[in-house]
Design an enzyme around this catalytic site. Sequence first.
Site, mmCIF file in Angstrom:
data_model
loop_
_atom_site.group_PDB
_atom_site.id
_atom_site.type_symbol
_atom_site.label_atom_id
_atom_site.label_comp_id
_atom_site.label_asym_id
_atom_site.label_seq_id
_atom_site.Cartn_x
_atom_site.Cartn_y
_atom_site.Cartn_z
ATOM 1 N N ASP A 57 0.860 -1.634 0.354
ATOM 2 C CA ASP A 57 -0.513 -0.083 0.253
ATOM 3 C C ASP A 57 0.586 0.887 -0.026
ATOM 4 O OD1 ASP A 57 -1.713 1.898 1.267
ATOM 5 O OD2 ASP A 57 -3.060 0.830 1.190
ATOM 6 N N ILE A 58 0.232 2.292 -0.525
ATOM 7 C CA ILE A 58 2.005 3.616 -1.156
ATOM 8 C C ILE A 58 1.324 4.109 0.101
ATOM 9 C CG2 ILE A 58 1.444 4.176 -3.207
ATOM 10 C CD1 ILE A 58 -0.753 6.002 -3.490
ATOM 11 N N HIS A 126 -10.273 -4.802 -3.559
ATOM 12 C CA HIS A 126 -8.646 -5.036 -3.005
ATOM 13 C C HIS A 126 -8.961 -5.359 -1.758
ATOM 14 C CE1 HIS A 126 -9.344 -0.741 -2.883
ATOM 15 N NE2 HIS A 126 -8.864 -0.197 -2.135
ATOM 16 N N LEU A 127 -7.873 -6.873 -0.597
ATOM 17 C CA LEU A 127 -8.077 -6.649 0.269
ATOM 18 C C LEU A 127 -6.967 -5.657 1.001
ATOM 19 C CD1 LEU A 127 -8.701 -9.096 2.235
ATOM 20 C CD2 LEU A 127 -6.808 -10.059 1.388
ATOM 21 N N HIS A 128 -6.944 -5.461 1.825
ATOM 22 C CA HIS A 128 -6.360 -4.331 2.274
ATOM 23 C C HIS A 128 -5.428 -5.806 4.192
ATOM 24 C CE1 HIS A 128 -6.320 -0.513 1.659
ATOM 25 N NE2 HIS A 128 -7.686 -0.879 1.808
#
Length: 165
Positions: A57-58, A126-128
């Site tokens: 993740d950015i 999207h899965l965190h």
Amino acid sequence: MATNGETTPETTASSVDIGSNSPNNGYDKKCIFCKIVNKEMSTELLYSDEEVSCFKDIKPGAPHHYLVVPSKHVGNCKSLGKEHIPLVERMVETGKEILQMNNITDFSDVRFGFHWPPFCSVAHLHLHVLAPVSQMRLMSRPLYRPDSFWFITADQLIQRLNSLG
């Protein structure tokens, strides 16, 4: 991730073929995650195969914060049906394997989840994957809080999908 000659993160990162730039082929040319998976961005893919891809993740909310996405464009979690349960399960398994590759083995201090629409920054599922949760940044804790209006755990999503007719 794989044994006995199966695909590994090292062998698949360069072999993803998403097809042409048409949404019908699983690629949305306006989607940043599609561009990342298709290697049109400089983002490093930690893992990628025909089904799922993973990258950092950015704006990390924890020391380890990864995003696992379908390699072909899939809308947000509200657009899923019961038939998507295996995909969500595969995304979670990939997240666990990436954590293990980074020496995170205590899954009791890990959070797997999705932002619930309209609180999604990107309209590509999207899965965190966040770890350790006990070390999440103060400002990130509310963003990834389970049982909120804006975040749903992977288990909660699977339960919702299982309840669909």
